[in-house]
Write a protein that holds these residues in place. Structure first.
Motif, PDB file in Angstrom:
ATOM      1  N   ILE A   1     -11.499  20.156 -13.812  1.00  0.00           N
ATOM      2  CA  ILE A   1     -10.733  21.355 -13.464  1.00  0.00           C
ATOM      3  C   ILE A   1      -9.703  21.078 -12.369  1.00  0.00           C
ATOM      4  CG2 ILE A   1     -12.566  22.951 -14.146  1.00  0.00           C
ATOM      5  CD1 ILE A   1     -13.269  23.228 -11.165  1.00  0.00           C
ATOM      6  N   GLU A   2      -9.844  19.966 -11.654  1.00  0.00           N
ATOM      7  CA  GLU A   2      -8.897  19.706 -10.572  1.00  0.00           C
ATOM      8  C   GLU A   2      -8.893  18.219 -10.235  1.00  0.00           C
ATOM      9  OE1 GLU A   2      -8.472  20.931  -5.863  1.00  0.00           O
ATOM     10  OE2 GLU A   2      -9.415  22.329  -7.246  1.00  0.00           O
ATOM     11  N   ILE A   3      -7.720  17.711  -9.875  1.00  0.00           N
ATOM     12  CA  ILE A   3      -7.586  16.340  -9.383  1.00  0.00           C
ATOM     13  C   ILE A   3      -6.879  16.401  -8.038  1.00  0.00           C
ATOM     14  CG2 ILE A   3      -6.698  14.022  -9.824  1.00  0.00           C
ATOM     15  CD1 ILE A   3      -6.387  14.802 -12.742  1.00  0.00           C
ATOM     16  N   LYS A   4      -7.419  15.710  -7.047  1.00  0.00           N
ATOM     17  CA  LYS A   4      -6.765  15.608  -5.739  1.00  0.00           C
ATOM     18  C   LYS A   4      -6.471  14.134  -5.463  1.00  0.00           C
ATOM     19  CE  LYS A   4      -8.923  19.661  -3.570  1.00  0.00           C
ATOM     20  NZ  LYS A   4      -9.774  20.136  -2.436  1.00  0.00           N
ATOM     21  N   ILE A   5      -5.257  13.857  -5.063  1.00  0.00           N
ATOM     22  CA  ILE A   5      -4.850  12.485  -4.771  1.00  0.00           C
ATOM     23  C   ILE A   5      -4.205  12.449  -3.394  1.00  0.00           C
ATOM     24  CG2 ILE A   5      -3.496  10.515  -5.554  1.00  0.00           C
ATOM     25  CD1 ILE A   5      -3.266  12.286  -8.235  1.00  0.00           C
ATOM     26  N   THR A   6      -4.656  11.552  -2.552  1.00  0.00           N
ATOM     27  CA  THR A   6      -4.045  11.363  -1.238  1.00  0.00           C
ATOM     28  C   THR A   6      -3.775   9.880  -1.046  1.00  0.00           C
ATOM     29  OG1 THR A   6      -5.338  13.202  -0.367  1.00  0.00           O
ATOM     30  CG2 THR A   6      -4.246  11.786   1.230  1.00  0.00           C
ATOM     31  N   THR A   7      -2.547   9.527  -0.680  1.00  0.00           N
ATOM     32  CA  THR A   7      -2.201   8.124  -0.402  1.00  0.00           C
ATOM     33  C   THR A   7      -1.774   7.993   1.048  1.00  0.00           C
ATOM     34  OG1 THR A   7       0.102   8.428  -1.066  1.00  0.00           O
ATOM     35  CG2 THR A   7      -1.440   7.778  -2.777  1.00  0.00           C
ATOM     36  N   PHE A   8      -2.219   6.928   1.681  1.00  0.00           N
ATOM     37  CA  PHE A   8      -1.913   6.679   3.090  1.00  0.00           C
ATOM     38  C   PHE A   8      -1.188   5.342   3.220  1.00  0.00           C
ATOM     39  CE2 PHE A   8      -5.961   8.930   2.790  1.00  0.00           C
ATOM     40  CZ  PHE A   8      -5.735  10.045   3.584  1.00  0.00           C
ATOM     41  N   LYS A   9      -0.222   5.298   4.123  1.00  0.00           N
ATOM     42  CA  LYS A   9       0.400   4.028   4.486  1.00  0.00           C
ATOM     43  C   LYS A   9      -0.207   3.536   5.792  1.00  0.00           C
ATOM     44  CE  LYS A   9       4.672   3.220   3.483  1.00  0.00           C
ATOM     45  NZ  LYS A   9       6.142   3.274   3.413  1.00  0.00           N
ATOM     46  N   GLU A  10       0.252   2.398   6.283  1.00  0.00           N
ATOM     47  CA  GLU A  10      -0.403   1.752   7.418  1.00  0.00           C
ATOM     48  C   GLU A  10      -0.457   2.629   8.655  1.00  0.00           C
ATOM     49  OE1 GLU A  10       1.248  -2.022   8.205  1.00  0.00           O
ATOM     50  OE2 GLU A  10       0.797  -2.858   6.228  1.00  0.00           O
ATOM     51  N   SER A  11       0.588   3.409   8.897  1.00  0.00           N
ATOM     52  CA  SER A  11       0.647   4.191  10.134  1.00  0.00           C
ATOM     53  C   SER A  11      -0.297   5.383  10.122  1.00  0.00           C
ATOM     54  CB  SER A  11       2.079   4.696  10.358  1.00  0.00           C
ATOM     55  OG  SER A  11       2.432   5.595   9.325  1.00  0.00           O
ATOM     56  N   PHE A  12      -0.686   5.846   8.931  1.00  0.00           N
ATOM     57  CA  PHE A  12      -1.512   7.038   8.770  1.00  0.00           C
ATOM     58  C   PHE A  12      -0.864   8.272   9.406  1.00  0.00           C
ATOM     59  CE2 PHE A  12      -4.533   3.831   7.734  1.00  0.00           C
ATOM     60  CZ  PHE A  12      -5.393   4.415   6.832  1.00  0.00           C
ATOM     61  N   ARG A  13       0.462   8.240   9.598  1.00  0.00           N
ATOM     62  CA  ARG A  13       1.152   9.415  10.108  1.00  0.00           C
ATOM     63  C   ARG A  13       1.280  10.442   8.995  1.00  0.00           C
ATOM     64  NH1 ARG A  13       6.673   7.001  12.274  1.00  0.00           N
ATOM     65  NH2 ARG A  13       6.684   6.568  10.039  1.00  0.00           N
ATOM     66  N   ASP A  14       1.457  11.683   9.418  1.00  0.00           N
ATOM     67  CA  ASP A  14       1.553  12.756   8.428  1.00  0.00           C
ATOM     68  C   ASP A  14       2.709  12.539   7.461  1.00  0.00           C
ATOM     69  OD1 ASP A  14      -0.626  14.011   9.453  1.00  0.00           O
ATOM     70  OD2 ASP A  14       0.505  15.464  10.646  1.00  0.00           O
ATOM     71  N   ASP A  15       3.830  12.036   7.993  1.00  0.00           N
ATOM     72  CA  ASP A  15       4.987  11.880   7.108  1.00  0.00           C
ATOM     73  C   ASP A  15       4.843  10.662   6.190  1.00  0.00           C
ATOM     74  OD1 ASP A  15       5.184  10.028   9.105  1.00  0.00           O
ATOM     75  OD2 ASP A  15       7.301  10.374   9.541  1.00  0.00           O
ATOM     76  N   ASP A  16       3.808   9.843   6.396  1.00  0.00           N
ATOM     77  CA  ASP A  16       3.529   8.729   5.511  1.00  0.00           C
ATOM     78  C   ASP A  16       2.333   9.005   4.598  1.00  0.00           C
ATOM     79  OD1 ASP A  16       5.565   7.015   6.155  1.00  0.00           O
ATOM     80  OD2 ASP A  16       4.487   6.107   7.830  1.00  0.00           O
ATOM     81  N   THR A  17       1.880  10.243   4.594  1.00  0.00           N
ATOM     82  CA  THR A  17       0.726  10.622   3.799  1.00  0.00           C
ATOM     83  C   THR A  17       1.183  11.566   2.689  1.00  0.00           C
ATOM     84  OG1 THR A  17      -0.756  10.429   5.691  1.00  0.00           O
ATOM     85  CG2 THR A  17      -1.537  11.709   3.805  1.00  0.00           C
TER      86      THR A  17
END
Length: 340
Positions: free
Chosen positions: A316-332
């Motif tokens: 019923i739902e898929i959630k995907i989150t990708t992070f870059k090295e900095s883990f800053r919000d604008d890189d997530t």
């Protein structure tokens, strides 16, 4: 080229789908523009065959040559024989009555479409026409209000073109029958193609869902989710094989409905009138663009979290989150797919 050699070439193309269902094999297109666009986006060519504008030849990068004919054209047999002689040198008199010139996708399911033509054993063709095709056509005319602009090969039609018997609605009385029939088909495929690279899981998932559609007029539980599939968390730099598996999973996500409604609100995507099945292709361009963006971003991610939310074994739902090295919000990047 003799007839036997041509049939080998025809079957070889379709058999490749057994090992790689991401191979897109077009069976029907609603308009001339849709047909041309499908091949053009792959760097391939389409041109008119006869001057009446009702038949087209497509040539792929692998030098495969496909003939599409308008469903209403009653001269399709003679046109296809002309095509075989002109392009492959197959003598017309060698095509005996035991071989049918067949619309690989049933004309009644694709009215006013351009449909791919093949040669098919007469007994196989008639058996599929009486069993699967007649039932599925009635179901689609009853429960589906709109149709796809493009129709691609799926596992059911694959069984037809490689000469397997058609599943029959009369054989399906309960869920156990569905399991037994799909297992029997899979076993027969294993015997004919004894290769471990066959995508057995995707094939089984699709067939069970399709058989349920024949029985209940509803595509039920197409994903058959297991608990271990509900969440992935990984570091891309250390788990390149797992990244590859996730990319393949998204390539195989397919919308099993005709022209679903797609609403996009920033990072949230709502899909109405659709279910996801772990085989086949994505037709909706809106969805495909989003999936492609996610797949491209995976290459640069340090960590990826994918969560499959299911209820009653249905996705019923898929959630995907990708992070870059900095883990800053604008890189997530976060994406949510709501399946309605």
């Amino acid at each position: 080229m003799n007839l036997e050699k041509y049939l080998e070439l025809q079957n070889k193309e379709f058999e490749e789908f057994i090992y790689d269902s991401s191979k897109q094999i077009l069976l029907a297109a609603e308009t001339e523009e849709d047909l041309i666009d499908f091949y053009r986006r792959r760097g391939e060519t389409v041109k008119k065959y006869k001057d009446d504008g009702q038949s087209f030849i497509a040539v792929t990068k692998n030098s495969e040559v496909h003939l599409f004919i308008k469903d209403s054209n009653r001269s399709y047999r003679s046109i296809f024989k002309d095509f075989l002689f002109d392009r492959f040198g197959v003598p017309k008199e060698s095509i005996k009555s035991e071989l049918n010139v067949d619309h690989v996708f049933n004309k009644a399911r694709a009215k006013s479409y351009f449909i791919r033509m093949i040669l098919l054993d007469e007994k196989v063709n008639k058996q599929w026409g009486r069993a699967y095709e007649s039932v599925i056509t009635k179901i689609e005319n009853t429960i589906m209000s709109s149709k796809k602009r493009l129709v691609l090969l799926d596992y059911s039609l694959l069984l037809k073109v490689i000469g397997f018997d058609s599943p029959k609605k009369s054989q399906i009385k309960n869920d156990n029958d569905i399991i037994q029939i799909s297992n029997a088909i899979k076993k027969k495929l294993d015997n004919k193609y004894p290769d471990n690279s066959i995508e057995k899981y995707s094939l089984e998932v699709f067939l069970r869902a399709e058989l349920n559609l024949l029985k209940n007029k509803k595509w039920r539980n197409p994903t058959y989710l297991e608990s271990k599939q509900l969440e992935y968390k990984l570091t891309a730099q250390n788990d390149t094989a797992e990244i590859h598996n996730i990319r393949e999973t998204f390539h195989y996500l397919s919308l099993v409905s005709y022209e679903p409604i797609v609403d996009i609100f920033g990072d949230e995507i709502e899909i109405y009138g659709a279910e996801l099945c772990n085989s086949g292709q994505i037709i909706s361009r809106d969805i495909k663009d989003i999936i492609d963006h996610i797949l491209n971003y995976l290459e640069y991610a340090t960590e990826v979290l994918i969560r499959f939310i299911e209820k009653n074994r249905k996705l019923i739902e898929i959630k995907i989150t990708t992070f870059k090295e900095s883990f800053r919000d604008d890189d997530t990047y976060s994406y949510k797919f709501y399946i309605r």
